[in-house]
Write a protein that holds these residues in place. Structure first.
Motif, PDB file in Angstrom:
ATOM      1  N   SER A   8       4.167  -1.681 -14.757  1.00  0.00           N
ATOM      2  CA  SER A   8       3.774  -3.083 -14.793  1.00  0.00           C
ATOM      3  C   SER A   8       4.070  -3.759 -13.454  1.00  0.00           C
ATOM      4  O   SER A   8       3.244  -4.494 -12.908  1.00  0.00           O
ATOM      5  CB  SER A   8       4.535  -3.763 -15.941  1.00  0.00           C
ATOM      6  OG  SER A   8       4.519  -5.157 -15.823  1.00  0.00           O
ATOM      7  N   LEU A  11       1.709  -2.568 -10.529  1.00  0.00           N
ATOM      8  CA  LEU A  11       0.364  -3.113 -10.705  1.00  0.00           C
ATOM      9  C   LEU A  11       0.328  -4.556 -10.210  1.00  0.00           C
ATOM     10  O   LEU A  11      -0.557  -4.947  -9.447  1.00  0.00           O
ATOM     11  CB  LEU A  11      -0.037  -3.060 -12.180  1.00  0.00           C
ATOM     12  CG  LEU A  11      -0.350  -1.676 -12.737  1.00  0.00           C
ATOM     13  CD1 LEU A  11      -0.551  -1.729 -14.234  1.00  0.00           C
ATOM     14  CD2 LEU A  11      -1.586  -1.102 -12.049  1.00  0.00           C
ATOM     15  N   HIS A  12       1.300  -5.318 -10.651  1.00  0.00           N
ATOM     16  CA  HIS A  12       1.388  -6.717 -10.234  1.00  0.00           C
ATOM     17  C   HIS A  12       1.490  -6.802  -8.711  1.00  0.00           C
ATOM     18  O   HIS A  12       0.767  -7.563  -8.062  1.00  0.00           O
ATOM     19  CB  HIS A  12       2.617  -7.346 -10.916  1.00  0.00           C
ATOM     20  CG  HIS A  12       2.705  -8.828 -10.767  1.00  0.00           C
ATOM     21  ND1 HIS A  12       3.708  -9.564 -11.350  1.00  0.00           N
ATOM     22  CD2 HIS A  12       1.933  -9.703 -10.103  1.00  0.00           C
ATOM     23  CE1 HIS A  12       3.544 -10.835 -11.032  1.00  0.00           C
ATOM     24  NE2 HIS A  12       2.481 -10.955 -10.280  1.00  0.00           N
ATOM     25  N   LEU A  15      -1.779  -5.705  -6.734  1.00  0.00           N
ATOM     26  CA  LEU A  15      -2.863  -6.679  -6.817  1.00  0.00           C
ATOM     27  C   LEU A  15      -2.594  -7.862  -5.898  1.00  0.00           C
ATOM     28  O   LEU A  15      -3.519  -8.392  -5.269  1.00  0.00           O
ATOM     29  CB  LEU A  15      -3.046  -7.144  -8.263  1.00  0.00           C
ATOM     30  CG  LEU A  15      -3.643  -6.064  -9.184  1.00  0.00           C
ATOM     31  CD1 LEU A  15      -3.643  -6.524 -10.630  1.00  0.00           C
ATOM     32  CD2 LEU A  15      -5.065  -5.725  -8.748  1.00  0.00           C
ATOM     33  N   HIS A  16      -1.346  -8.277  -5.808  1.00  0.00           N
ATOM     34  CA  HIS A  16      -1.033  -9.352  -4.869  1.00  0.00           C
ATOM     35  C   HIS A  16      -1.256  -8.887  -3.434  1.00  0.00           C
ATOM     36  O   HIS A  16      -1.775  -9.638  -2.604  1.00  0.00           O
ATOM     37  CB  HIS A  16       0.421  -9.827  -5.056  1.00  0.00           C
ATOM     38  CG  HIS A  16       0.575 -10.848  -6.143  1.00  0.00           C
ATOM     39  ND1 HIS A  16       0.023 -12.109  -6.069  1.00  0.00           N
ATOM     40  CD2 HIS A  16       1.223 -10.800  -7.328  1.00  0.00           C
ATOM     41  CE1 HIS A  16       0.325 -12.791  -7.164  1.00  0.00           C
ATOM     42  NE2 HIS A  16       1.053 -12.017  -7.954  1.00  0.00           N
ATOM     43  N   LEU A  74      -4.476   3.952 -13.143  1.00  0.00           N
ATOM     44  CA  LEU A  74      -3.157   3.776 -13.759  1.00  0.00           C
ATOM     45  C   LEU A  74      -2.474   5.125 -13.945  1.00  0.00           C
ATOM     46  O   LEU A  74      -1.265   5.243 -13.824  1.00  0.00           O
ATOM     47  CB  LEU A  74      -3.286   3.080 -15.124  1.00  0.00           C
ATOM     48  CG  LEU A  74      -3.895   1.677 -15.165  1.00  0.00           C
ATOM     49  CD1 LEU A  74      -3.436   0.950 -16.413  1.00  0.00           C
ATOM     50  CD2 LEU A  74      -3.517   0.877 -13.946  1.00  0.00           C
ATOM     51  N   PHE A 123      -5.568   5.541 -19.218  1.00  0.00           N
ATOM     52  CA  PHE A 123      -5.021   5.292 -17.881  1.00  0.00           C
ATOM     53  C   PHE A 123      -5.904   5.915 -16.800  1.00  0.00           C
ATOM     54  O   PHE A 123      -6.027   5.386 -15.701  1.00  0.00           O
ATOM     55  CB  PHE A 123      -3.605   5.862 -17.776  1.00  0.00           C
ATOM     56  CG  PHE A 123      -2.536   4.952 -18.326  1.00  0.00           C
ATOM     57  CD1 PHE A 123      -2.868   3.785 -19.003  1.00  0.00           C
ATOM     58  CD2 PHE A 123      -1.189   5.249 -18.158  1.00  0.00           C
ATOM     59  CE1 PHE A 123      -1.884   2.937 -19.509  1.00  0.00           C
ATOM     60  CE2 PHE A 123      -0.198   4.409 -18.655  1.00  0.00           C
ATOM     61  CZ  PHE A 123      -0.550   3.260 -19.331  1.00  0.00           C
ATOM     62  N   ILE A 126      -8.882   3.555 -15.889  1.00  0.00           N
ATOM     63  CA  ILE A 126      -8.639   2.177 -15.465  1.00  0.00           C
ATOM     64  C   ILE A 126      -8.104   2.208 -14.039  1.00  0.00           C
ATOM     65  O   ILE A 126      -7.086   2.836 -13.770  1.00  0.00           O
ATOM     66  CB  ILE A 126      -7.612   1.477 -16.383  1.00  0.00           C
ATOM     67  CG1 ILE A 126      -8.114   1.468 -17.826  1.00  0.00           C
ATOM     68  CG2 ILE A 126      -7.351   0.064 -15.887  1.00  0.00           C
ATOM     69  CD1 ILE A 126      -7.073   0.986 -18.822  1.00  0.00           C
ATOM     70  N   LEU A 131      -8.671  -3.965 -12.750  1.00  0.00           N
ATOM     71  CA  LEU A 131      -7.700  -5.037 -12.947  1.00  0.00           C
ATOM     72  C   LEU A 131      -8.034  -6.252 -12.083  1.00  0.00           C
ATOM     73  O   LEU A 131      -7.936  -7.394 -12.533  1.00  0.00           O
ATOM     74  CB  LEU A 131      -6.287  -4.534 -12.613  1.00  0.00           C
ATOM     75  CG  LEU A 131      -5.621  -3.782 -13.754  1.00  0.00           C
ATOM     76  CD1 LEU A 131      -4.456  -2.941 -13.256  1.00  0.00           C
ATOM     77  CD2 LEU A 131      -5.130  -4.772 -14.791  1.00  0.00           C
ATOM     78  N   ASP A 134     -10.800  -8.082 -13.710  1.00  0.00           N
ATOM     79  CA  ASP A 134     -10.298  -8.836 -14.862  1.00  0.00           C
ATOM     80  C   ASP A 134      -9.627 -10.109 -14.389  1.00  0.00           C
ATOM     81  O   ASP A 134      -9.822 -11.177 -14.956  1.00  0.00           O
ATOM     82  CB  ASP A 134      -9.305  -7.968 -15.644  1.00  0.00           C
ATOM     83  CG  ASP A 134      -8.800  -8.653 -16.899  1.00  0.00           C
ATOM     84  OD1 ASP A 134      -9.306  -8.340 -17.986  1.00  0.00           O
ATOM     85  OD2 ASP A 134      -7.908  -9.521 -16.799  1.00  0.00           O
ATOM     86  N   PHE A 135      -8.868  -9.985 -13.323  1.00  0.00           N
ATOM     87  CA  PHE A 135      -8.196 -11.158 -12.760  1.00  0.00           C
ATOM     88  C   PHE A 135      -9.212 -12.189 -12.294  1.00  0.00           C
ATOM     89  O   PHE A 135      -9.069 -13.391 -12.559  1.00  0.00           O
ATOM     90  CB  PHE A 135      -7.296 -10.735 -11.600  1.00  0.00           C
ATOM     91  CG  PHE A 135      -6.871 -11.857 -10.719  1.00  0.00           C
ATOM     92  CD1 PHE A 135      -6.074 -12.895 -11.217  1.00  0.00           C
ATOM     93  CD2 PHE A 135      -7.254 -11.904  -9.387  1.00  0.00           C
ATOM     94  CE1 PHE A 135      -5.672 -13.938 -10.402  1.00  0.00           C
ATOM     95  CE2 PHE A 135      -6.853 -12.957  -8.569  1.00  0.00           C
ATOM     96  CZ  PHE A 135      -6.071 -13.969  -9.080  1.00  0.00           C
ATOM     97  N   ARG A 138     -10.471 -14.285 -14.945  1.00  0.00           N
ATOM     98  CA  ARG A 138      -9.527 -15.289 -15.434  1.00  0.00           C
ATOM     99  C   ARG A 138      -9.450 -16.513 -14.536  1.00  0.00           C
ATOM    100  O   ARG A 138      -9.025 -17.586 -14.969  1.00  0.00           O
ATOM    101  CB  ARG A 138      -8.113 -14.685 -15.526  1.00  0.00           C
ATOM    102  CG  ARG A 138      -7.946 -13.802 -16.739  1.00  0.00           C
ATOM    103  CD  ARG A 138      -6.660 -13.013 -16.665  1.00  0.00           C
ATOM    104  NE  ARG A 138      -6.709 -11.912 -17.610  1.00  0.00           N
ATOM    105  CZ  ARG A 138      -6.208 -11.989 -18.848  1.00  0.00           C
ATOM    106  NH1 ARG A 138      -5.605 -13.080 -19.251  1.00  0.00           N
ATOM    107  NH2 ARG A 138      -6.312 -10.968 -19.669  1.00  0.00           N
TER     108      ARG A 138
END
Lengths: 147, 147
Positions: A8, A11-12, A15-16, A74, A123, A126, A131, A134-135, A138
Motif C-alpha cells: 500500500s 503504491l501511494h 503515484l506521487h 502489483l 495483481f 493491475i 491506478l 483511477d486517480f 476521482r
DNA sequence: TTTCATGTAACTTCAATTATTACGAATAAG
DNA sequence: CTTATTCGTAATAATTGAAGTTACATGAAA
C-alpha cells in the motif's frame, strides 16, 4: 498482529512520484504517507533492487521512477518486496507426523493456495498506470491535490 | 507478525475428539496439538459458545463434540473463532483524505475482497466429515495412529 | 567546505497470538 | 466430607515481524 502495509505504501509513493518532475526526497514521501523517512528509504530500497526506482544522495537528490507506469504491476511490486506472507492465518505445524494434522494441513493449504492464486492473478493484471487512471477519474477537475 | 493457527488447531482437536468415545481433557488435546492446556481451553471456549462442543469439569470431565461432523463447516469454525483477520497485508490508512491513497485502497480492497470471497466459498463447502474422510484415506489400514 | 540527502546499523515500539502461572469453582470417587 | 481431577479465567510474559526512532557514515552539489 501488525499488518504489512508496504505494498500500500509503495503504491501511494510511486503515484506521487509519477506526478512530479524532479526527484522526491524520503522526507517528502514520508510526509505524504504519514510515515518515517528511514522506513521510506528502507522500503524503497527493495524497489531500487528491482530496478523500478533510482535514488541519488546529496543536494537536489531523492527518488525517481525508472520504469514506465504501465510496466509495473502489483505483482511485480509484491515480488520486489520479497513476497511477504499474504495470510495472517496458517497451520500450527508445517511438518506434522500426525496423520490427522496432515489432513488438516492439506485441506487448508489447498484452500489458501487457491485464494492466493486468484489474488496474484489480479495483481498481475493491475499496473500503476491503471491506478493512475483511477486517480484521474476521482479528480473533480480540481488542482492536483496533495495530502 | 505471528500467524493465527487457531483454525488449524481446532480442526486437529475436533477430529481427534471425533475418534474418541468419551470426553478428552484439555491436557490430552494439548498433547495432541503440542500446545498449552490453557490455550486449548481458551480456544475451545469459542466453539462451545457456538454450540459445537461441550465441556464438563471434574472427574472424567473434558470436551465432547455436540454436533455432527457433517454439520460443521470450516466457515462456521472461522466464524465461531470471531472471524479473525485473514490477510497479513493491508492498507496503511483505512480512511485517507489523499485521493491517490483512496485509489490505492480501492484497488487493493477489491482484490483482497475477491480472494477472501473465494476462500470463504471453499470454507463453506468443506466440513469436518470431509476432513475425516481425507484422514481415513491416509490411513494405511494401520491402527489409528495418535501423535 | 558546508549542506543536503541517502545508506544502514542498532535500538525501541506495537499488536496479536501463544505460553505460563495461579487460583477459584465444579464434579465425582473414596 | 474430603480429596483428586478438570474446567474457567485473570494476569503476565514470550514471541514475531513491521514500523518508528536515533545516530552516524557516505556521497553529491552549491
Amino acid at each position: 498482529m501488525k499488518r504489512d502495509s508496504r505494498l500500500s505504501s509503495v503504491l501511494h509513493a510511486l503515484l506521487h512520484m509519477a506526478e512530479r518532475d524532479g526527484p522526491m526526497t524520503s522526507g517528502e514521501l514520508a510526509r505524504c504517507l504519514h510515515a518515517n523517512p528511514v522506513v521510506v528509504r528502507r522500503t524503497m530500497a527493495f524497489l531500487r533492487k528491482a530496478g523500478m526506482v533510482g535514488s541519488t544522495p546529496g543536494h537536489a537528490g531523492g527518488w525517481i521512477l525508472t520504469a514506465d507506469l504501465g510496466a509495473i504491476s502489483l505483482r511485480q511490486l509484491h515480488e520486489a518486496l520479497g513476497e511477504p506472507a499474504i495470510f495472517a492465518i496458517g497451520n500450527r505445524n508445517e511438518t506434522p507426523v500426525c496423520l490427522v494434522e496432515q489432513s488438516v494441513n492439506a485441506v487448508l493449504d489447498t484452500a489458501f493456495a487457491e485464494a492466493e492464486a486468484l489474488l496474484m492473478q489480479r495483481f498481475e493484471h493491475i499496473s500503476l498506470a491503471d491506478l493512475a487512471a483511477d486517480f484521474a477519474r476521482r479528480l473533480p477537475h480540481a488542482a492536483a491535490g496533495e495530502d
